[in-house]
Each structure stands twice: as C-alpha cells, then as structure tokens.
Design a protein around this motif. Structure first.
Motif, short mmCIF file in Angstrom:
data_model
loop_
_atom_site.label_atom_id
_atom_site.label_comp_id
_atom_site.label_asym_id
_atom_site.label_seq_id
_atom_site.Cartn_x
_atom_site.Cartn_y
_atom_site.Cartn_z
N THR A 5 0.78 -1.24 0.00
CA THR A 5 0.00 0.00 0.00
C THR A 5 0.81 1.28 0.00
O THR A 5 0.25 2.37 -0.23
CB THR A 5 -0.94 0.03 1.22
OG1 THR A 5 -0.18 -0.14 2.42
CG2 THR A 5 -1.97 -1.09 1.13
N GLN A 6 2.11 1.24 0.25
CA GLN A 6 2.88 2.48 0.30
C GLN A 6 3.01 3.10 -1.09
O GLN A 6 3.16 2.41 -2.09
CB GLN A 6 4.26 2.22 0.91
CG GLN A 6 4.20 1.80 2.38
CD GLN A 6 5.53 1.94 3.08
OE1 GLN A 6 6.02 3.04 3.29
NE2 GLN A 6 6.12 0.81 3.46
N LEU A 7 2.97 4.41 -1.11
CA LEU A 7 3.10 5.15 -2.37
C LEU A 7 4.57 5.21 -2.79
O LEU A 7 5.42 5.57 -1.98
CB LEU A 7 2.57 6.57 -2.19
CG LEU A 7 2.59 7.49 -3.41
CD1 LEU A 7 1.51 7.07 -4.40
CD2 LEU A 7 2.40 8.94 -2.99
N PRO A 8 4.88 4.85 -4.04
CA PRO A 8 6.27 4.97 -4.48
C PRO A 8 6.75 6.42 -4.42
O PRO A 8 6.01 7.34 -4.82
CB PRO A 8 6.22 4.47 -5.93
CG PRO A 8 5.00 3.63 -6.01
CD PRO A 8 4.02 4.27 -5.08
N LEU A 9 7.94 6.65 -3.93
CA LEU A 9 8.47 8.00 -3.82
C LEU A 9 8.45 8.71 -5.17
O LEU A 9 8.18 9.92 -5.23
CB LEU A 9 9.91 7.95 -3.28
CG LEU A 9 10.62 9.30 -3.09
CD1 LEU A 9 9.88 10.16 -2.08
CD2 LEU A 9 12.07 9.08 -2.66
N GLU A 10 8.68 7.98 -6.23
CA GLU A 10 8.71 8.59 -7.56
C GLU A 10 7.34 9.12 -8.00
O GLU A 10 7.26 9.93 -8.93
CB GLU A 10 9.20 7.57 -8.60
CG GLU A 10 8.30 6.36 -8.76
CD GLU A 10 8.90 5.31 -9.67
OE1 GLU A 10 8.14 4.44 -10.14
OE2 GLU A 10 10.12 5.35 -9.91
N ARG A 11 6.27 8.70 -7.31
CA ARG A 11 4.93 9.18 -7.65
C ARG A 11 4.43 10.26 -6.69
O ARG A 11 3.34 10.79 -6.87
CB ARG A 11 3.93 8.03 -7.66
CG ARG A 11 4.12 7.02 -8.78
CD ARG A 11 2.90 6.11 -8.89
NE ARG A 11 1.69 6.88 -9.13
CZ ARG A 11 0.45 6.39 -8.98
NH1 ARG A 11 0.28 5.15 -8.57
NH2 ARG A 11 -0.61 7.14 -9.24
#
Length: 272
Positions: free
Chosen positions: A247-253
């Motif tokens: 569930t964590q958001l990718p840093l690149e997004r």
C-alpha cells in the motif's frame, strides 16, 4: 480551531501532509526518505510532517520486522527533525512510550487499534505535544466524539482525528467519504489516511495486503470532499518494504500525487 506544529498550520486554510515510510527500516533509510520527501515538498511549497514508526507492534505475524524500538527510533527521528528543520511524528503504544517520544518528536500518533485506550490518550494529551488520533476500523465516524471529549477533558486542544477506513467483511476496508464531513463536525481538524484505507488486513495470510494503486484516487476524493490533511506512507521501493509493501506510495509518484491534491484543493477553494 487551528494550531501549529513548528511552521505547519493544522486546521488552517490550506491542507497539510503527513508523509513518510511505514517503518524505520534503518537510520540511513530514514534519512534518505526524509531528504527525498522534504525536497519534493519544498519544490511544491506544501507543508508536511515527516512520519515513521519505531515499532510496528501489530504485525500479522510474530516473525515480521518491527523496528529499532522507542529509544533508538525516537533518537533517529529527533535528529532528522533538527538536521532537516522539519516536523516529525511517530506512533506510540503505551503511556511510557508517549513520555519518551515527546522528548524527541513534534507530533504523537495514537494507532487505530489503541484509540479507545484512555491511559494512552491521557498520556499523549498531557505530553505537551499535539496528537493525531487514528479512528479505529471498528468505529463509526460519530464514535470519534468520545475520543475528542477525552482529549479535551485531559486539557489537550491540539489534536486531530484521522480516518483510515472501516472494516467491511473479512480482510477488507472501505473508506466512507461521508465520515470526513461528520468527523469535522466534532470540532477538530480531520486527516484522511489514504494508504491505510486501501489495506486488506491479513489478506495475504501472514501479511497484510492491499490495493496501493487506489490510494492517490481516494486521497483525491477526500480532498474534494474537504479535509484538513492527508496521510500517505511513502517508500522508495514499496515492493521490498519491510512492512505495508502493498500500500505504500512509491516515492517517484509523490510529486505528481501532491500536485494533483493541491490542484483539487485550489479548485474547491476558488469555487466557494
């Protein structure tokens, strides 16, 4: 009512963001994530508080990674806060931990499963730090009222209520956007937790699964409904995260997601 956490206004005219990895996987990792998130927020000019947990105490499996513990974890967070000049936040699980954490961090968080624990709420309220209370998955929006009453009774007005979804059958959560309106009626700032709201608790057997790709969509919906802040766990490589990998958001997004949320907020504000 609004208040400040360092230079971040809570409950003011613009939204704020609680951002950071689920767990303190290592000191180097914590600094890397903090620098990356802080750089993005500076470019966009958005206020944020850096979040990470020193102990993931409610893991599905006893063999899962938990973290460095309260003393080491809070030391790391405190040094990040001082070194980068950012506000920092972490979860606390006992009254004793609340006292320890309050010496190092700017914002305490009460986990959802512990939100009704009166001794913990009292310790957080009397710590002198602002508090983010996650509404349990087992509570209706109006059931957050007694949580707010406890904080005020213990002399704390600097707190916020956090919506992170409600249990919907087995291994599933649903985010009811109506709850944001009802919880705001209780007179406290309200945060929407986008990444925990898309969890599937215990859905992978010994770990929690989830639909991480939906988190930015739910965050957008919450911003359109009206919310004071958005909570999102962010990781440079979610697939290899030691907790909440689904569930964590990718840093690149992160930058594109924050830009969208800010655009929604400005559009809503302009229409009033």
């Amino acid at each position: 009512m609004s208040f400040f956490i360092r230079d971040v206004e809570i409950g003011g005219a613009r939204p704020f963001y609680l951002l950071g990895p689920c767990a303190l996987e290592s000191e180097e990792f914590a600094w890397e994530m903090a620098r990356g998130i802080a750089g993005i927020c500076r470019r966009l000019g958005v206020p944020f508080v850096y979040k990470a947990s020193y102990d993931k105490a409610n893991r599905t499996s006893s063999s899962s990674f938990r973290g460095p513990g309260v003393k080491e974890g809070c030391r790391i967070l405190g040094e990040i806060g001082k070194g980068l000049g950012v506000a920092v936040m972490t979860d606390v699980h006992t009254a004793e931990e609340a006292c320890i954490a309050a010496e190092h961090v700017d914002l305490l968080q009460v986990p959802a499963f512990l939100c009704r624990q009166t001794d913990l709420l009292e310790a957080c309220a009397r710590s002198g730090r602002p508090v983010n209370i996650k509404k349990g998955q087992f509570l209706a929006p109006w059931d957050a009222g007694p949580l707010a009453d406890k904080m005020r009774r213990f002399g704390c007005e600097r707190f916020m209520l956090c919506e992170r979804g409600v249990s919907f059958g087995y291994n599933n959560l649903v985010a009811d956007m109506r709850s944001l309106y009802w919880m705001r009626e209780l007179g406290a700032p309200v945060v929407f937790d986008a990444t925990h709201s898309v969890q599937r608790p215990g859905g992978l057997g010994e770990t929690t699964g989830g639909d991480g790709e939906l988190a930015p969509l739910l965050a957008s919906a919450a911003m359109a409904v009206g919310v004071d802040g958005v909570f999102m766990e962010v990781h440079k490589d979610p697939a290899h995260a030691l907790s909440d990998s689904s569930t964590q958001l990718p840093l690149e997004r992160l930058e594109e997601t924050l830009a969208r949320l800010e655009a929604i907020h400005h559009a809503i504000a302009a229409s009033k």
